[in-house]
Design a protein around this motif. Sequence first.
Motif, PDB file in Angstrom:
ATOM      1  N   VAL A  51       0.854  -1.184   0.000  1.00 25.64           N
ATOM      2  CA  VAL A  51       0.000   0.000   0.000  1.00 25.64           C
ATOM      3  C   VAL A  51       0.894   1.239   0.000  1.00 25.64           C
ATOM      4  O   VAL A  51       1.984   1.214   0.565  1.00 25.64           O
ATOM      5  CB  VAL A  51      -0.947   0.034   1.222  1.00 25.64           C
ATOM      6  N   PRO A  52       0.455   2.312  -0.640  1.00 21.22           N
ATOM      7  CA  PRO A  52       1.254   3.541  -0.613  1.00 21.22           C
ATOM      8  C   PRO A  52       1.247   4.151   0.783  1.00 21.22           C
ATOM      9  O   PRO A  52       0.280   3.998   1.531  1.00 21.22           O
ATOM     10  CB  PRO A  52       0.550   4.446  -1.627  1.00 21.22           C
ATOM     11  N   THR A  53       2.327   4.825   1.152  1.00 19.43           N
ATOM     12  CA  THR A  53       2.395   5.439   2.476  1.00 19.43           C
ATOM     13  C   THR A  53       1.503   6.665   2.576  1.00 19.43           C
ATOM     14  O   THR A  53       1.114   7.056   3.673  1.00 19.43           O
ATOM     15  CB  THR A  53       3.835   5.822   2.849  1.00 19.43           C
ATOM     16  N   ASP A  60      -3.768   0.599  -8.807  1.00 23.51           N
ATOM     17  CA  ASP A  60      -2.454   0.098  -9.207  1.00 23.51           C
ATOM     18  C   ASP A  60      -1.401   0.324  -8.132  1.00 23.51           C
ATOM     19  O   ASP A  60      -0.287  -0.174  -8.249  1.00 23.51           O
ATOM     20  CB  ASP A  60      -2.013   0.723 -10.531  1.00 23.51           C
ATOM     21  N   MET A  61      -1.740   1.027  -7.059  1.00 25.60           N
ATOM     22  CA  MET A  61      -0.797   1.259  -5.969  1.00 25.60           C
ATOM     23  C   MET A  61      -1.092   0.371  -4.761  1.00 25.60           C
ATOM     24  O   MET A  61      -0.367   0.396  -3.775  1.00 25.60           O
ATOM     25  CB  MET A  61      -0.812   2.725  -5.554  1.00 25.60           C
ATOM     26  N   GLY A  77       4.511  -4.058 -11.395  1.00 27.21           N
ATOM     27  CA  GLY A  77       3.864  -2.886 -11.974  1.00 27.21           C
ATOM     28  C   GLY A  77       3.454  -1.801 -11.003  1.00 27.21           C
ATOM     29  O   GLY A  77       2.366  -1.248 -11.120  1.00 27.21           O
ATOM     30  N   LEU A  78       4.332  -1.455 -10.073  1.00 29.98           N
ATOM     31  CA  LEU A  78       4.017  -0.396  -9.110  1.00 29.98           C
ATOM     32  C   LEU A  78       4.514   0.959  -9.614  1.00 29.98           C
ATOM     33  O   LEU A  78       5.675   1.089  -9.997  1.00 29.98           O
ATOM     34  CB  LEU A  78       4.672  -0.699  -7.763  1.00 29.98           C
ATOM     35  N   PRO A  79       3.656   1.963  -9.580  1.00 26.43           N
ATOM     36  CA  PRO A  79       4.103   3.309  -9.927  1.00 26.43           C
ATOM     37  C   PRO A  79       5.150   3.792  -8.923  1.00 26.43           C
ATOM     38  O   PRO A  79       5.131   3.374  -7.761  1.00 26.43           O
ATOM     39  CB  PRO A  79       2.830   4.154  -9.818  1.00 26.43           C
ATOM     40  N   PRO A  80       6.057   4.649  -9.333  1.00 23.64           N
ATOM     41  CA  PRO A  80       7.042   5.184  -8.395  1.00 23.64           C
ATOM     42  C   PRO A  80       6.369   5.796  -7.168  1.00 23.64           C
ATOM     43  O   PRO A  80       5.319   6.426  -7.273  1.00 23.64           O
ATOM     44  CB  PRO A  80       7.769   6.248  -9.219  1.00 23.64           C
ATOM     45  N   GLY A  81       6.971   5.555  -6.002  1.00 22.77           N
ATOM     46  CA  GLY A  81       6.427   6.094  -4.762  1.00 22.77           C
ATOM     47  C   GLY A  81       6.941   5.335  -3.562  1.00 22.77           C
ATOM     48  O   GLY A  81       7.740   4.402  -3.679  1.00 22.77           O
ATOM     49  N   ASP A  82       6.473   5.734  -2.385  1.00 21.74           N
ATOM     50  CA  ASP A  82       6.831   5.092  -1.128  1.00 21.74           C
ATOM     51  C   ASP A  82       5.699   4.169  -0.701  1.00 21.74           C
ATOM     52  O   ASP A  82       4.523   4.567  -0.728  1.00 21.74           O
ATOM     53  CB  ASP A  82       7.091   6.141  -0.042  1.00 21.74           C
ATOM     54  N   TYR A  83       6.061   2.964  -0.260  1.00 16.45           N
ATOM     55  CA  TYR A  83       5.084   1.936   0.063  1.00 16.45           C
ATOM     56  C   TYR A  83       5.415   1.254   1.384  1.00 16.45           C
ATOM     57  O   TYR A  83       6.549   1.283   1.850  1.00 16.45           O
ATOM     58  CB  TYR A  83       5.085   0.853  -1.023  1.00 16.45           C
ATOM     59  N   ASP A  98      -7.435  -0.976   4.717  1.00 19.75           N
ATOM     60  CA  ASP A  98      -7.881  -0.035   5.733  1.00 19.75           C
ATOM     61  C   ASP A  98      -6.708   0.360   6.637  1.00 19.75           C
ATOM     62  O   ASP A  98      -6.126  -0.479   7.313  1.00 19.75           O
ATOM     63  CB  ASP A  98      -8.993  -0.679   6.553  1.00 19.75           C
ATOM     64  N   ARG A  99      -6.376   1.634   6.645  1.00 19.81           N
ATOM     65  CA  ARG A  99      -5.241   2.145   7.427  1.00 19.81           C
ATOM     66  C   ARG A  99      -5.385   1.794   8.909  1.00 19.81           C
ATOM     67  O   ARG A  99      -4.415   1.447   9.567  1.00 19.81           O
ATOM     68  CB  ARG A  99      -5.137   3.652   7.246  1.00 19.81           C
ATOM     69  N   ASP A 100      -6.581   1.893   9.454  1.00 22.48           N
ATOM     70  CA  ASP A 100      -6.792   1.578  10.869  1.00 22.48           C
ATOM     71  C   ASP A 100      -6.553   0.092  11.154  1.00 22.48           C
ATOM     72  O   ASP A 100      -6.050  -0.260  12.218  1.00 22.48           O
ATOM     73  CB  ASP A 100      -8.200   1.973  11.315  1.00 22.48           C
TER      74      ASP A 100
END
Length: 132
Positions: A51-53, A60-61, A77-83, A98-100
């Motif tokens: 999951v993206p941060t 797609d993330m 196939g992950l787009p550039p970013g922090d995960y 779910d973040r929680d």
Amino acid sequence: LAGREMPDATVDLRYGGGPVDVVLAPTAGDVTGSVQNSRNEAATGVQVTVVPTTFSLRRDMNKLVTTDASGNFTLHGLPPGDYKVFAWEAVETNAWMDRDYRQPFESLSASVRVEESTTPNVTLRLIERNRR
């Protein structure tokens, strides 16, 4: 849309809105790795999620794969970013999004930065069924 980037938004064109430029990039990255249980054995057939941060509704993330017979996995196939990457022995369908739900397990996740056309590698500790 009309000169603005909208990577996380649903675009509804039924009511107009201006020109739409679609940019496709073949430079997504992958994340590879392995999962070990509390006995330092390969965790086979478990779910690995990424999951993206930062909050994002982009499908797609947010990805899920299952480890192979050696406890290895590849998230393609992950787009550039922090995960954040998690390994679950058992997780309710889509609860991992779910973040929680994820928050109590952050210490067992791995942080990873995906750059264009890269393949970072992580080793994960399994989040075992009795942890919930």
